[in-house]
Write a protein that holds these residues in place. Structure first.
Motif, mmCIF file in Angstrom:
data_model
loop_
_atom_site.group_PDB
_atom_site.id
_atom_site.type_symbol
_atom_site.label_atom_id
_atom_site.label_comp_id
_atom_site.label_asym_id
_atom_site.label_seq_id
_atom_site.Cartn_x
_atom_site.Cartn_y
_atom_site.Cartn_z
ATOM 1 N N ALA A 20 -6.422 0.969 7.248
ATOM 2 C CA ALA A 20 -5.020 0.634 6.528
ATOM 3 C C ALA A 20 -4.398 1.201 5.473
ATOM 4 O O ALA A 20 -3.434 1.807 5.018
ATOM 5 N N LEU A 21 -5.486 1.432 4.452
ATOM 6 C CA LEU A 21 -5.074 2.003 3.316
ATOM 7 C C LEU A 21 -4.768 3.460 3.508
ATOM 8 O O LEU A 21 -3.944 4.252 2.969
ATOM 9 N N ALA A 22 -5.611 4.085 4.288
ATOM 10 C CA ALA A 22 -5.365 5.667 4.727
ATOM 11 C C ALA A 22 -3.787 5.874 5.249
ATOM 12 O O ALA A 22 -3.068 6.761 5.023
ATOM 13 N N THR A 23 -3.550 4.902 6.323
ATOM 14 C CA THR A 23 -2.306 5.079 6.812
ATOM 15 C C THR A 23 -1.291 4.893 5.864
ATOM 16 O O THR A 23 -0.208 5.493 5.935
ATOM 17 N N TRP A 24 -1.410 3.765 4.985
ATOM 18 C CA TRP A 24 -0.391 3.655 4.117
ATOM 19 C C TRP A 24 -0.220 4.738 2.975
ATOM 20 O O TRP A 24 1.007 5.277 2.602
ATOM 21 N N ALA A 25 -1.186 5.549 2.832
ATOM 22 C CA ALA A 25 -1.230 6.508 1.828
ATOM 23 C C ALA A 25 -0.508 7.676 2.275
ATOM 24 O O ALA A 25 -0.077 8.453 1.704
ATOM 25 N N VAL A 26 -0.703 7.899 3.551
ATOM 26 C CA VAL A 26 -0.363 8.922 4.164
ATOM 27 C C VAL A 26 1.123 9.172 4.705
ATOM 28 O O VAL A 26 1.885 10.058 5.143
ATOM 29 N N LEU A 27 1.713 7.768 5.128
ATOM 30 C CA LEU A 27 2.982 7.600 5.461
ATOM 31 C C LEU A 27 4.163 7.643 4.452
ATOM 32 O O LEU A 27 3.755 7.301 3.381
ATOM 33 N N GLY A 28 5.147 8.094 5.156
ATOM 34 C CA GLY A 28 6.449 8.485 3.873
ATOM 35 C C GLY A 28 7.664 7.598 4.486
ATOM 36 O O GLY A 28 8.802 8.034 4.071
ATOM 37 N N GLY A 29 7.537 7.016 5.507
ATOM 38 C CA GLY A 29 8.812 6.499 6.277
ATOM 39 C C GLY A 29 9.432 5.771 5.612
ATOM 40 O O GLY A 29 11.299 5.972 5.293
ATOM 41 N N THR A 30 9.246 4.833 4.730
ATOM 42 C CA THR A 30 10.054 4.045 3.855
ATOM 43 C C THR A 30 10.619 4.383 2.800
ATOM 44 O O THR A 30 11.930 4.426 2.684
ATOM 45 N N THR A 31 9.872 5.448 2.116
ATOM 46 C CA THR A 31 10.390 6.132 1.000
ATOM 47 C C THR A 31 11.495 7.046 1.532
ATOM 48 O O THR A 31 12.488 7.096 1.005
ATOM 49 N N LEU A 32 11.222 7.669 2.697
ATOM 50 C CA LEU A 32 12.216 8.643 3.251
ATOM 51 C C LEU A 32 13.627 7.771 3.477
ATOM 52 O O LEU A 32 14.688 8.550 3.168
#
Length: 317
Positions: free
Chosen positions: A84-96
């Protein structure tokens, strides 16, 4: 201990990204990796491809090794938290999506200076001389390309390779952003980073194109433009995403882009008018829908891979 592909951890990471996004902090894992890679570059830099290959290899293997260690930790709940933490760390969809909405708001208010200052958060173009129309085009094109880079690609690699895939992909994509461009310093040293990023994004970019066709408001046109224009872009991957977005939104993308005083010409993709300010929010909505579709597909794929892997282990025993 076998690698554990954790669909629950992947889903929780997507939810965490949706809730809190990508905080701009020096302590963020991607920022920490970037600083470490920059320090390593100071020690290894040489104006040759061989030096660049060594730099990329150390960074990517190190990231993948860290992911492998995290994924092999004892305890299923521990591995779920790590995923979960790794997925959150690498995703940028919400910020995009937030950046796209910010650009839309600035341009809707005719605040060109605010939009120009913000554009570097989305892409590397020189915004100083861009007017509203070109700022809108840059935003839509960046949303299209980064839907793959920031969402679909990390989820793809997380589904097929677990936490090592998540961290290795983000390392590759970060290195490409740092050194994978055609400046005098990185023409040769950054070659390996750029080529490896092309390889890592080859399948995800085409998945992004297909998801855009399925999720877009005009499926027929999205598919037609993707098939006709997707290969025309100089990037082997970005064109698939941009062409699908152009068709789905009914606009034409492409044109002259200025990067650090260097002008590059992109072929036209699509059949409609150039995107306007009003098209940015439509592109943001499309980005969000494609991102959610990619998340659902990745969680399902991770579940199936984990189930198949568990079945093989039980048969071997």
């Amino acid at each position: 201990m076998p690698i554990w592909y954790d669909p629950l951890g992947l889903a929780l990471g997507v939810a965490l990204d949706r809730l809190v996004g990508d905080p701009r902090s020096a302590a963020h894992p991607v920022a920490v990796f970037g600083r470490a890679a920059a320090r390593l570059e100071k020690s290894l830099y040489g104006d040759t491809k061989a030096h660049g290959v060594l730099h990329v290899a150390i960074c990517v293997v190190g990231a993948a090794g860290l992911g492998l260690a995290a994924q092999r930790m004892p305890g299923r709940s521990t591995r779920t938290v790590a995923t979960a933490l790794a997925t959150w760390a690498v995703l940028g969809g919400t910020t995009l999506a937030r950046e796209g909405a910010y650009m839309a708001d600035a341009l809707e208010r005719d605040d060109l200076e605010r939009a120009r200052r913000r554009l570097p958060h989305l892409c590397g173009r020189d915004p100083s001389a861009l007017e509203a129309a070109e700022l809108a085009r840059a935003t839509v094109e960046s949303l299209a390309e980064n839907t793959s880079d920031a969402v679909v690609a990390p989820l793809f690699w997380g589904a097929v390779a677990g936490v090592p895939g998540l961290l290795a992909y983000r390392a590759i994509n970060t290195l490409d952003a740092m050194i994978g461009h055609r400046s005098p310093r990185y023409q040769r040293f950054g070659w390996a980073a750029a080529r490896l990023d092309d390889v890592a994004n080859y399948v995800p970019a085409r998945v992004t194109g297909l998801l855009t066709v399925l999720a877009g408001p005009d499926r027929r046109q999205a598919l037609a433009v993707l098939r006709r224009d997707g290969h025309r872009h100089p990037s082997p991957n970005a064109g698939r995403c941009e062409a699908a977005f152009a068709g789905a939104l009914g606009v034409t993308l492409g044109g002259a882009n200025v990067y650090e005083g260097r002008t590059e010409h992109r072929p036209s993709m699509g059949d409609g008018p150039k995107p306007g300010v009003g098209d940015i929010r439509r592109a943001v909505r499309l980005t969000r829908v494609v991102s959610m579709a990619a998340a659902g597909a990745a969680v399902a794929a991770s579940f199936l891979i984990n189930r198949a892997s568990t079945g093989r282990r039980q048969r071997i025993r």
